[in-house]
Scaffold this motif. Structure first.
Motif, mmCIF file in Angstrom:
data_model
loop_
_atom_site.group_PDB
_atom_site.id
_atom_site.type_symbol
_atom_site.label_atom_id
_atom_site.label_comp_id
_atom_site.label_asym_id
_atom_site.label_seq_id
_atom_site.Cartn_x
_atom_site.Cartn_y
_atom_site.Cartn_z
ATOM 1 N N CYS A 13 -1.570 -6.027 -12.350
ATOM 2 C CA CYS A 13 -2.425 -4.908 -11.900
ATOM 3 C C CYS A 13 -3.361 -5.363 -10.782
ATOM 4 O O CYS A 13 -3.564 -4.658 -9.777
ATOM 5 C CB CYS A 13 -3.234 -4.378 -13.085
ATOM 6 N N GLY A 14 -3.957 -6.546 -10.942
ATOM 7 C CA GLY A 14 -4.841 -7.053 -9.894
ATOM 8 C C GLY A 14 -4.097 -7.304 -8.596
ATOM 9 O O GLY A 14 -4.625 -7.044 -7.499
ATOM 10 N N THR A 15 -2.851 -7.787 -8.693
ATOM 11 C CA THR A 15 -2.048 -8.034 -7.494
ATOM 12 C C THR A 15 -1.773 -6.746 -6.746
ATOM 13 O O THR A 15 -1.867 -6.691 -5.507
ATOM 14 C CB THR A 15 -0.734 -8.718 -7.884
ATOM 15 N N VAL A 19 -2.811 -5.781 -2.926
ATOM 16 C CA VAL A 19 -1.824 -5.322 -1.942
ATOM 17 C C VAL A 19 -2.252 -3.985 -1.348
ATOM 18 O O VAL A 19 -2.166 -3.751 -0.131
ATOM 19 C CB VAL A 19 -0.430 -5.222 -2.582
ATOM 20 N N TYR A 20 -2.745 -3.096 -2.214
ATOM 21 C CA TYR A 20 -3.183 -1.781 -1.727
ATOM 22 C C TYR A 20 -4.362 -1.921 -0.765
ATOM 23 O O TYR A 20 -4.388 -1.277 0.308
ATOM 24 C CB TYR A 20 -3.575 -0.898 -2.911
ATOM 25 N N LEU A 21 -5.347 -2.749 -1.134
ATOM 26 C CA LEU A 21 -6.513 -2.909 -0.264
ATOM 27 C C LEU A 21 -6.102 -3.483 1.089
ATOM 28 O O LEU A 21 -6.585 -3.033 2.148
ATOM 29 C CB LEU A 21 -7.541 -3.828 -0.936
ATOM 30 N N VAL A 26 -7.826 -2.485 4.562
ATOM 31 C CA VAL A 26 -8.243 -3.505 5.524
ATOM 32 C C VAL A 26 -7.523 -3.320 6.857
ATOM 33 O O VAL A 26 -8.139 -3.380 7.931
ATOM 34 C CB VAL A 26 -7.984 -4.919 4.951
ATOM 35 N N VAL A 27 -6.229 -3.127 6.812
ATOM 36 C CA VAL A 27 -5.440 -2.994 8.039
ATOM 37 C C VAL A 27 -5.664 -1.615 8.648
ATOM 38 O O VAL A 27 -5.683 -0.601 7.937
ATOM 39 C CB VAL A 27 -3.943 -3.211 7.750
ATOM 40 N N THR A 35 6.113 0.014 2.900
ATOM 41 C CA THR A 35 5.705 -1.385 3.064
ATOM 42 C C THR A 35 4.833 -1.835 1.907
ATOM 43 O O THR A 35 4.975 -2.947 1.386
ATOM 44 C CB THR A 35 4.966 -1.558 4.390
ATOM 45 N N THR A 36 3.926 -0.976 1.491
ATOM 46 C CA THR A 36 3.044 -1.299 0.359
ATOM 47 C C THR A 36 3.845 -1.517 -0.915
ATOM 48 O O THR A 36 3.616 -2.480 -1.675
ATOM 49 C CB THR A 36 2.021 -0.177 0.150
ATOM 50 N N VAL A 37 4.798 -0.639 -1.165
ATOM 51 C CA VAL A 37 5.614 -0.746 -2.389
ATOM 52 C C VAL A 37 6.450 -2.022 -2.374
ATOM 53 O O VAL A 37 6.544 -2.744 -3.373
ATOM 54 C CB VAL A 37 6.519 0.499 -2.540
ATOM 55 N N VAL A 38 7.053 -2.334 -1.212
ATOM 56 C CA VAL A 38 7.868 -3.540 -1.121
ATOM 57 C C VAL A 38 7.029 -4.789 -1.351
ATOM 58 O O VAL A 38 7.414 -5.711 -2.083
ATOM 59 C CB VAL A 38 8.584 -3.599 0.243
#
Length: 448
Positions: A13-15, A19-21, A26-27, A35-38
Protein backbone atom coordinates in the motif's frame (compact mmCIF):
# COMPACT_ATOMS: atom_id res chain seq x y z
CA UNK A 1 -3.41 -12.13 9.98
CA UNK A 2 0.20 -13.11 10.53
CA UNK A 3 2.73 -10.36 11.23
CA UNK A 4 4.67 -11.05 8.00
CA UNK A 5 1.52 -10.86 5.86
CA UNK A 6 0.39 -7.63 7.50
CA UNK A 7 3.82 -6.11 6.92
CA UNK A 8 3.76 -7.12 3.25
CA UNK A 9 0.27 -5.65 2.74
CA UNK A 10 1.26 -2.37 4.42
CA UNK A 11 4.45 -2.14 2.34
CA UNK A 12 2.56 -2.67 -0.94
CA UNK A 13 0.00 0.00 0.00
CA UNK A 14 2.81 2.42 0.84
CA UNK A 15 4.54 1.63 -2.46
CA UNK A 16 1.39 2.42 -4.44
CA UNK A 17 1.06 5.69 -2.53
CA UNK A 18 4.64 6.67 -3.40
CA UNK A 19 4.11 5.73 -7.07
CA UNK A 20 0.95 7.84 -7.18
CA UNK A 21 2.64 10.86 -5.59
CA UNK A 22 5.62 10.63 -7.97
CA UNK A 23 3.63 10.13 -11.19
CA UNK A 24 0.60 12.27 -10.47
CA UNK A 25 1.67 15.00 -8.02
CA UNK A 26 5.42 15.59 -8.18
CA UNK A 27 5.81 15.29 -11.95
CA UNK A 28 4.35 18.09 -14.01
CA UNK A 29 2.45 17.49 -16.15
CA UNK A 30 1.17 14.24 -14.50
CA UNK A 31 1.96 11.00 -16.24
CA UNK A 32 -0.78 8.87 -17.81
CA UNK A 33 -2.87 6.48 -15.72
CA UNK A 34 -1.41 3.53 -17.63
CA UNK A 35 2.11 4.53 -16.66
CA UNK A 36 1.09 4.78 -13.01
CA UNK A 37 -0.53 1.34 -13.05
CA UNK A 38 2.47 -0.28 -14.76
CA UNK A 39 4.93 1.29 -12.32
CA UNK A 40 2.86 0.28 -9.28
CA UNK A 41 2.37 -3.26 -10.53
CA UNK A 42 6.09 -3.69 -11.24
CA UNK A 43 7.01 -2.43 -7.78
CA UNK A 44 4.43 -4.77 -6.15
CA UNK A 45 5.77 -7.79 -8.03
CA UNK A 46 9.31 -6.99 -6.94
CA UNK A 47 8.16 -6.69 -3.34
CA UNK A 48 6.32 -10.01 -3.41
CA UNK A 49 9.26 -11.83 -4.98
CA UNK A 50 11.71 -10.32 -2.52
CA UNK A 51 9.39 -10.69 0.47
CA UNK A 52 10.84 -13.92 1.98
CA UNK A 53 14.32 -12.44 2.33
CA UNK A 54 13.73 -8.71 2.48
CA UNK A 55 10.75 -8.51 4.85
CA UNK A 56 10.38 -11.83 6.63
CA UNK A 57 14.06 -12.30 7.29
CA UNK A 58 16.28 -15.27 6.50
CA UNK A 59 14.54 -18.65 6.41
CA UNK A 60 15.84 -21.77 8.07
CA UNK A 61 17.42 -24.36 5.78
CA UNK A 62 15.00 -26.97 4.44
CA UNK A 63 16.60 -29.83 6.38
CA UNK A 64 16.35 -27.84 9.61
CA UNK A 65 12.71 -26.97 8.96
CA UNK A 66 11.92 -30.67 8.53
CA UNK A 67 13.54 -31.44 11.88
CA UNK A 68 11.70 -28.63 13.63
CA UNK A 69 8.28 -29.36 12.09
CA UNK A 70 5.87 -30.71 14.68
CA UNK A 71 7.95 -29.62 17.71
CA UNK A 72 5.92 -27.63 20.28
CA UNK A 73 6.76 -23.97 20.60
CA UNK A 74 9.69 -23.44 22.88
CA UNK A 75 10.48 -27.13 23.08
CA UNK A 76 14.09 -28.15 23.06
CA UNK A 77 15.46 -31.35 21.55
CA UNK A 78 16.88 -32.41 24.89
CA UNK A 79 17.68 -36.01 25.58
CA UNK A 80 15.48 -38.01 27.88
CA UNK A 81 16.80 -38.47 31.39
CA UNK A 82 19.55 -41.03 31.53
CA UNK A 83 20.16 -41.09 27.77
CA UNK A 84 22.44 -39.28 25.43
CA UNK A 85 21.05 -36.91 22.77
CA UNK A 86 21.32 -39.39 19.92
CA UNK A 87 19.81 -42.22 21.94
CA UNK A 88 16.93 -40.01 23.06
CA UNK A 89 16.13 -38.94 19.52
CA UNK A 90 16.38 -42.53 18.27
CA UNK A 91 14.00 -43.80 20.94
CA UNK A 92 11.55 -41.02 20.19
CA UNK A 93 11.60 -41.87 16.48
CA UNK A 94 11.02 -45.54 17.31
CA UNK A 95 8.10 -44.66 19.56
CA UNK A 96 6.48 -42.58 16.83
CA UNK A 97 6.83 -45.42 14.33
CA UNK A 98 5.21 -47.88 16.71
CA UNK A 99 2.37 -45.59 17.76
CA UNK A 100 1.65 -44.74 14.13
CA UNK A 101 1.59 -48.42 13.25
CA UNK A 102 4.48 -48.36 10.80
CA UNK A 103 6.66 -51.46 10.71
CA UNK A 104 4.74 -53.05 13.57
CA UNK A 105 5.67 -56.75 13.36
CA UNK A 106 2.51 -57.96 15.13
CA UNK A 107 0.50 -56.45 12.27
CA UNK A 108 1.12 -59.78 10.53
CA UNK A 109 -0.22 -61.80 13.47
CA UNK A 110 0.87 -63.27 16.81
CA UNK A 111 3.79 -65.40 15.66
CA UNK A 112 7.12 -66.19 17.32
CA UNK A 113 9.15 -64.14 14.85
CA UNK A 114 6.81 -61.12 15.05
CA UNK A 115 6.78 -61.34 18.86
CA UNK A 116 10.59 -61.48 19.04
CA UNK A 117 11.01 -58.40 16.84
CA UNK A 118 8.29 -56.53 18.74
CA UNK A 119 9.77 -57.34 22.15
CA UNK A 120 13.23 -56.24 20.99
CA UNK A 121 11.85 -52.87 19.86
CA UNK A 122 9.70 -52.30 22.95
CA UNK A 123 12.31 -53.13 25.58
CA UNK A 124 14.09 -49.72 25.50
CA UNK A 125 10.77 -47.87 25.22
CA UNK A 126 8.82 -49.32 28.14
CA UNK A 127 11.42 -48.76 30.85
CA UNK A 128 11.93 -52.42 31.70
CA UNK A 129 14.89 -54.75 31.92
CA UNK A 130 13.08 -57.62 30.16
CA UNK A 131 9.99 -57.94 27.95
CA UNK A 132 7.95 -61.07 27.31
CA UNK A 133 5.19 -61.61 24.74
CA UNK A 134 3.14 -64.78 25.03
CA UNK A 135 0.14 -66.56 23.63
CA UNK A 136 -2.11 -68.38 26.08
CA UNK A 137 0.35 -71.21 26.69
CA UNK A 138 3.89 -70.38 25.55
CA UNK A 139 6.46 -67.61 25.69
CA UNK A 140 6.63 -66.50 22.07
CA UNK A 141 9.50 -64.13 22.84
CA UNK A 142 11.57 -63.16 25.90
CA UNK A 143 14.23 -60.45 25.69
CA UNK A 144 16.44 -59.49 28.63
CA UNK A 145 17.60 -60.98 31.97
CA UNK A 146 16.01 -64.33 32.77
CA UNK A 147 15.87 -65.49 29.17
CA UNK A 148 17.95 -68.54 30.13
CA UNK A 149 14.92 -70.15 31.81
CA UNK A 150 12.02 -67.98 30.54
CA UNK A 151 13.09 -69.12 27.10
CA UNK A 152 11.15 -68.36 23.93
CA UNK A 153 9.09 -71.36 22.93
CA UNK A 154 8.94 -72.64 26.51
CA UNK A 155 5.93 -72.66 28.84
CA UNK A 156 4.84 -69.53 30.69
CA UNK A 157 6.64 -69.76 34.05
CA UNK A 158 5.78 -66.46 35.74
CA UNK A 159 2.59 -66.71 37.79
CA UNK A 160 1.94 -63.02 37.13
CA UNK A 161 1.71 -63.72 33.39
CA UNK A 162 -0.55 -66.74 33.87
CA UNK A 163 -2.78 -64.70 36.17
CA UNK A 164 -3.11 -61.82 33.68
CA UNK A 165 -4.07 -64.24 30.90
CA UNK A 166 -6.53 -66.16 33.10
CA UNK A 167 -8.20 -63.11 34.64
CA UNK A 168 -8.07 -60.93 31.54
CA UNK A 169 -6.77 -57.88 33.41
CA UNK A 170 -3.52 -56.15 34.33
CA UNK A 171 -1.38 -57.73 37.02
CA UNK A 172 1.31 -55.73 38.86
CA UNK A 173 3.93 -57.62 40.90
CA UNK A 174 6.18 -55.70 43.31
CA UNK A 175 8.13 -58.51 44.94
CA UNK A 176 9.93 -61.62 43.73
CA UNK A 177 7.57 -64.00 45.54
CA UNK A 178 4.60 -62.66 43.59
CA UNK A 179 6.44 -63.26 40.33
CA UNK A 180 5.89 -66.96 40.80
CA UNK A 181 9.04 -67.99 38.96
CA UNK A 182 9.99 -71.52 40.04
CA UNK A 183 13.68 -71.19 39.12
CA UNK A 184 16.02 -70.23 42.04
CA UNK A 185 18.13 -67.16 41.49
CA UNK A 186 15.82 -65.60 38.87
CA UNK A 187 16.94 -61.96 38.56
CA UNK A 188 13.41 -60.66 37.91
CA UNK A 189 11.82 -58.96 40.93
CA UNK A 190 8.86 -56.91 39.65
CA UNK A 191 6.52 -57.00 36.69
CA UNK A 192 3.62 -55.33 34.91
CA UNK A 193 1.68 -57.80 32.75
CA UNK A 194 -1.22 -56.78 30.49
CA UNK A 195 -3.36 -59.22 28.47
CA UNK A 196 -3.57 -58.91 24.68
CA UNK A 197 -7.19 -58.97 23.58
CA UNK A 198 -8.78 -59.55 20.17
CA UNK A 199 -12.46 -58.74 20.37
CA UNK A 200 -13.47 -60.27 23.68
CA UNK A 201 -10.84 -63.03 23.60
CA UNK A 202 -7.56 -62.97 25.51
CA UNK A 203 -4.99 -64.28 23.04
CA UNK A 204 -1.82 -63.64 25.02
CA UNK A 205 -0.01 -61.09 27.14
CA UNK A 206 2.84 -58.61 27.22
CA UNK A 207 4.94 -58.37 30.37
CA UNK A 208 7.59 -55.83 31.35
CA UNK A 209 9.98 -57.02 34.09
CA UNK A 210 12.55 -55.23 36.20
CA UNK A 211 15.44 -56.52 38.30
CA UNK A 212 14.42 -54.35 41.26
CA UNK A 213 11.22 -53.94 43.27
CA UNK A 214 9.92 -50.81 41.49
CA UNK A 215 7.74 -51.99 38.55
CA UNK A 216 7.56 -50.28 35.17
CA UNK A 217 4.91 -47.55 34.63
CA UNK A 218 1.57 -49.35 34.44
CA UNK A 219 -0.18 -46.80 32.19
CA UNK A 220 2.61 -46.94 29.64
CA UNK A 221 2.50 -50.73 29.41
CA UNK A 222 -1.31 -50.75 29.19
CA UNK A 223 -1.25 -48.17 26.40
CA UNK A 224 1.23 -50.25 24.43
CA UNK A 225 -0.84 -53.39 25.02
CA UNK A 226 -3.87 -51.59 23.59
CA UNK A 227 -1.88 -50.69 20.47
CA UNK A 228 -0.64 -54.27 20.08
CA UNK A 229 -4.18 -55.61 20.56
CA UNK A 230 -5.42 -53.27 17.84
CA UNK A 231 -2.77 -54.55 15.44
CA UNK A 232 -3.68 -58.14 16.26
CA UNK A 233 -7.34 -57.36 15.54
CA UNK A 234 -6.34 -55.84 12.19
CA UNK A 235 -4.23 -58.90 11.40
CA UNK A 236 -7.17 -61.18 12.16
CA UNK A 237 -9.47 -59.03 10.03
CA UNK A 238 -6.96 -59.28 7.19
CA UNK A 239 -6.94 -63.06 7.50
CA UNK A 240 -10.73 -63.18 7.50
CA UNK A 241 -10.92 -60.95 4.42
CA UNK A 242 -8.37 -63.13 2.66
CA UNK A 243 -10.29 -66.28 3.54
CA UNK A 244 -13.51 -64.69 2.31
CA UNK A 245 -11.86 -63.59 -0.93
CA UNK A 246 -10.38 -67.07 -1.42
CA UNK A 247 -13.79 -68.63 -0.81
CA UNK A 248 -15.39 -66.37 -3.41
CA UNK A 249 -12.65 -67.19 -5.87
CA UNK A 250 -13.23 -70.90 -5.28
CA UNK A 251 -16.94 -70.30 -5.82
CA UNK A 252 -16.20 -68.63 -9.14
CA UNK A 253 -14.11 -71.62 -10.17
CA UNK A 254 -16.99 -73.91 -9.23
CA UNK A 255 -19.40 -71.74 -11.24
CA UNK A 256 -17.64 -72.43 -14.53
CA UNK A 257 -20.71 -73.60 -16.36
CA UNK A 258 -20.80 -77.40 -16.69
CA UNK A 259 -23.01 -76.90 -19.76
CA UNK A 260 -20.08 -75.06 -21.33
CA UNK A 261 -17.88 -78.11 -20.73
CA UNK A 262 -20.47 -80.52 -22.10
CA UNK A 263 -21.13 -78.38 -25.15
CA UNK A 264 -17.42 -78.05 -25.93
CA UNK A 265 -16.89 -81.77 -25.48
CA UNK A 266 -19.77 -82.41 -27.88
CA UNK A 267 -18.19 -79.98 -30.34
CA UNK A 268 -14.83 -81.75 -30.03
CA UNK A 269 -16.50 -85.12 -30.52
CA UNK A 270 -18.14 -83.84 -33.68
CA UNK A 271 -14.89 -82.29 -34.94
CA UNK A 272 -12.98 -85.50 -34.29
CA UNK A 273 -14.89 -87.13 -37.19
CA UNK A 274 -14.70 -84.21 -39.62
CA UNK A 275 -11.47 -82.43 -38.64
CA UNK A 276 -9.24 -84.41 -36.23
CA UNK A 277 -6.51 -81.76 -36.19
CA UNK A 278 -8.93 -79.05 -35.07
CA UNK A 279 -10.39 -81.42 -32.47
CA UNK A 280 -6.90 -81.97 -31.06
CA UNK A 281 -6.29 -78.21 -30.90
CA UNK A 282 -9.59 -77.71 -29.11
CA UNK A 283 -8.67 -80.33 -26.54
CA UNK A 284 -5.37 -78.56 -25.87
CA UNK A 285 -7.17 -75.23 -25.46
CA UNK A 286 -9.73 -76.80 -23.14
CA UNK A 287 -6.86 -78.22 -21.06
CA UNK A 288 -5.21 -74.77 -20.89
CA UNK A 289 -8.53 -73.23 -19.89
CA UNK A 290 -9.16 -75.50 -16.91
CA UNK A 291 -5.51 -75.58 -15.87
CA UNK A 292 -5.49 -71.80 -15.49
CA UNK A 293 -8.88 -71.72 -13.76
CA UNK A 294 -7.89 -74.33 -11.18
CA UNK A 295 -4.21 -73.59 -10.57
CA UNK A 296 -4.07 -69.81 -10.61
CA UNK A 297 -2.92 -68.65 -7.17
CA UNK A 298 -3.54 -65.35 -5.44
CA UNK A 299 -6.23 -62.76 -5.96
CA UNK A 300 -4.46 -60.71 -8.63
CA UNK A 301 -2.78 -61.60 -11.89
CA UNK A 302 -1.30 -59.71 -14.79
CA UNK A 303 -3.87 -58.70 -17.36
CA UNK A 304 -1.86 -60.58 -19.99
CA UNK A 305 -2.65 -63.86 -18.19
CA UNK A 306 -6.34 -63.08 -17.85
CA UNK A 307 -6.36 -61.94 -21.48
CA UNK A 308 -4.94 -65.28 -22.62
CA UNK A 309 -7.56 -67.06 -20.49
CA UNK A 310 -10.40 -65.07 -22.07
CA UNK A 311 -9.08 -65.59 -25.59
CA UNK A 312 -8.86 -69.34 -24.91
CA UNK A 313 -12.46 -69.36 -23.69
CA UNK A 314 -13.72 -67.40 -26.70
CA UNK A 315 -11.84 -69.60 -29.16
CA UNK A 316 -13.63 -72.61 -27.68
CA UNK A 317 -16.98 -70.85 -27.93
CA UNK A 318 -16.26 -69.82 -31.51
CA UNK A 319 -15.66 -73.47 -32.38
CA UNK A 320 -19.13 -74.15 -31.02
CA UNK A 321 -21.06 -71.18 -32.46
CA UNK A 322 -19.09 -70.79 -35.66
CA UNK A 323 -19.83 -67.59 -37.61
CA UNK A 324 -22.59 -66.62 -35.18
CA UNK A 325 -19.98 -65.49 -32.64
CA UNK A 326 -17.65 -62.70 -33.66
CA UNK A 327 -15.01 -61.30 -31.33
CA UNK A 328 -13.24 -57.95 -31.34
CA UNK A 329 -10.30 -57.07 -29.09
CA UNK A 330 -9.37 -53.47 -28.32
CA UNK A 331 -6.58 -53.76 -25.75
CA UNK A 332 -3.99 -51.10 -25.04
CA UNK A 333 -0.55 -52.77 -24.73
CA UNK A 334 0.06 -50.78 -21.52
CA UNK A 335 -2.67 -52.83 -19.84
CA UNK A 336 -0.85 -56.13 -20.30
CA UNK A 337 1.40 -55.62 -17.26
CA UNK A 338 -1.32 -54.18 -15.01
CA UNK A 339 -2.63 -56.48 -12.29
CA UNK A 340 -6.36 -57.25 -12.22
CA UNK A 341 -8.49 -59.59 -10.07
CA UNK A 342 -8.31 -63.21 -11.14
CA UNK A 343 -11.36 -64.70 -12.90
CA UNK A 344 -13.13 -61.37 -13.24
CA UNK A 345 -13.11 -60.78 -17.00
CA UNK A 346 -14.04 -64.28 -18.16
CA UNK A 347 -17.40 -64.44 -16.30
CA UNK A 348 -18.36 -61.09 -17.88
CA UNK A 349 -17.48 -62.37 -21.33
CA UNK A 350 -19.34 -65.61 -20.62
CA UNK A 351 -22.45 -63.61 -19.69
CA UNK A 352 -22.17 -61.70 -22.96
CA UNK A 353 -22.04 -64.95 -24.96
CA UNK A 354 -24.58 -66.94 -22.97
CA UNK A 355 -27.19 -64.29 -22.21
CA UNK A 356 -26.52 -61.79 -24.95
CA UNK A 357 -25.76 -63.71 -28.15
CA UNK A 358 -26.78 -67.33 -27.69
CA UNK A 359 -30.46 -66.44 -27.90
CA UNK A 360 -29.97 -64.30 -31.01
CA UNK A 361 -30.49 -66.27 -34.21
CA UNK A 362 -27.99 -64.34 -36.28
CA UNK A 363 -25.51 -64.11 -33.38
CA UNK A 364 -23.43 -61.01 -32.84
CA UNK A 365 -20.15 -59.51 -31.69
CA UNK A 366 -18.46 -59.45 -28.30
CA UNK A 367 -15.95 -56.65 -27.80
CA UNK A 368 -13.33 -56.62 -25.06
CA UNK A 369 -11.80 -53.20 -24.45
CA UNK A 370 -9.09 -52.46 -21.86
CA UNK A 371 -7.33 -49.22 -21.00
CA UNK A 372 -4.99 -47.80 -18.39
CA UNK A 373 -5.40 -44.20 -17.24
CA UNK A 374 -2.09 -43.06 -15.69
CA UNK A 375 -3.65 -39.81 -14.44
CA UNK A 376 -6.38 -41.44 -12.35
CA UNK A 377 -4.26 -44.56 -11.76
CA UNK A 378 -7.07 -46.89 -12.85
CA UNK A 379 -7.51 -49.86 -15.17
CA UNK A 380 -10.77 -49.97 -17.10
CA UNK A 381 -12.16 -53.15 -18.68
CA UNK A 382 -15.31 -53.02 -20.80
CA UNK A 383 -17.21 -56.00 -22.24
CA UNK A 384 -19.79 -55.09 -24.90
CA UNK A 385 -22.21 -57.24 -26.88
CA UNK A 386 -24.85 -56.40 -29.48
CA UNK A 387 -27.15 -59.21 -28.37
CA UNK A 388 -30.70 -59.34 -27.08
CA UNK A 389 -30.05 -56.98 -24.17
CA UNK A 390 -31.62 -57.08 -20.73
CA UNK A 391 -35.19 -56.12 -19.86
CA UNK A 392 -35.58 -53.06 -17.65
CA UNK A 393 -36.96 -54.99 -14.65
CA UNK A 394 -34.13 -57.51 -14.84
CA UNK A 395 -31.61 -54.68 -15.19
CA UNK A 396 -32.96 -53.14 -11.99
CA UNK A 397 -32.23 -56.45 -10.27
CA UNK A 398 -28.70 -56.34 -11.61
CA UNK A 399 -28.10 -53.00 -9.98
CA UNK A 400 -28.48 -50.89 -13.11
CA UNK A 401 -25.55 -48.56 -13.66
CA UNK A 402 -24.95 -47.96 -9.95
CA UNK A 403 -21.22 -47.97 -9.23
CA UNK A 404 -19.90 -50.82 -7.18
CA UNK A 405 -23.14 -52.84 -7.23
CA UNK A 406 -24.24 -56.00 -8.87
CA UNK A 407 -27.20 -58.16 -8.16
CA UNK A 408 -28.14 -61.66 -9.15
CA UNK A 409 -26.44 -62.96 -12.28
CA UNK A 410 -23.82 -65.50 -13.27
CA UNK A 411 -20.84 -64.47 -11.19
CA UNK A 412 -21.83 -60.78 -10.97
CA UNK A 413 -22.67 -60.75 -7.27
CA UNK A 414 -19.57 -62.77 -6.53
CA UNK A 415 -17.39 -60.46 -8.62
CA UNK A 416 -18.81 -57.40 -6.87
CA UNK A 417 -18.16 -58.87 -3.42
CA UNK A 418 -14.61 -59.84 -4.39
CA UNK A 419 -13.91 -56.35 -5.71
CA UNK A 420 -15.28 -54.87 -2.49
CA UNK A 421 -12.98 -57.13 -0.46
CA UNK A 422 -9.95 -56.23 -2.55
CA UNK A 423 -10.51 -52.53 -3.17
CA UNK A 424 -13.17 -51.30 -0.73
CA UNK A 425 -15.01 -48.44 -2.43
CA UNK A 426 -12.22 -47.77 -4.92
CA UNK A 427 -13.85 -49.60 -7.83
CA UNK A 428 -16.91 -49.42 -10.04
CA UNK A 429 -18.95 -52.14 -11.71
CA UNK A 430 -21.38 -50.54 -14.17
CA UNK A 431 -24.06 -52.40 -16.13
CA UNK A 432 -25.93 -50.69 -18.95
CA UNK A 433 -28.28 -52.44 -21.35
CA UNK A 434 -30.98 -51.72 -23.91
CA UNK A 435 -33.40 -54.49 -24.73
CA UNK A 436 -32.88 -55.65 -28.28
CA UNK A 437 -29.63 -53.68 -28.73
CA UNK A 438 -27.07 -55.11 -26.35
CA UNK A 439 -25.29 -54.78 -23.01
CA UNK A 440 -22.20 -52.99 -21.73
CA UNK A 441 -20.45 -54.02 -18.51
CA UNK A 442 -17.55 -51.89 -17.34
CA UNK A 443 -15.17 -52.58 -14.46
CA UNK A 444 -12.78 -49.92 -13.19
CA UNK A 445 -10.20 -50.87 -10.55
CA UNK A 446 -7.11 -49.15 -9.08
CA UNK A 447 -3.96 -49.57 -11.12
CA UNK A 448 -1.64 -52.15 -9.57
Amino acid sequence: MRTGSALLAATICGTWAVVYLVTQVVVSPPLGVGTTVVAGTAASVLLVLGYPSALRGPRAPLALRRRLRGRPAGARPAAREGRGPEEGRGAERSRRRIVAGHRMPLRSGLTADAARRTATRLRPLLGGDAVVITDRELNLAFVGPGSDHHEAGGPVRAAAVRSAIGKGRTVVSRRPSAMGCDVPGCPLRSAVVVPLVVGSRVVGAIGVFRTHDDPAPRDQVEDMASILSLHLELAEADRERKLAADARLDALRAQINPHFLFNILNTIASKSRTDPDEARQLLLRLSDFFRYAVRQEGQLAEFAQEYFFVRTYLSLEQARFGDRLRVRYDVDPQVLTAHVPVLTIQPLVENAVKHGLAAKVEGGTVTLRARVDPLTRTTTIRVTDDGVGVAADVLDGLGGAAPGRAGDGVGLRNISERLTTLFGERFTLDIQSTEGEGTVVEVRVPLR
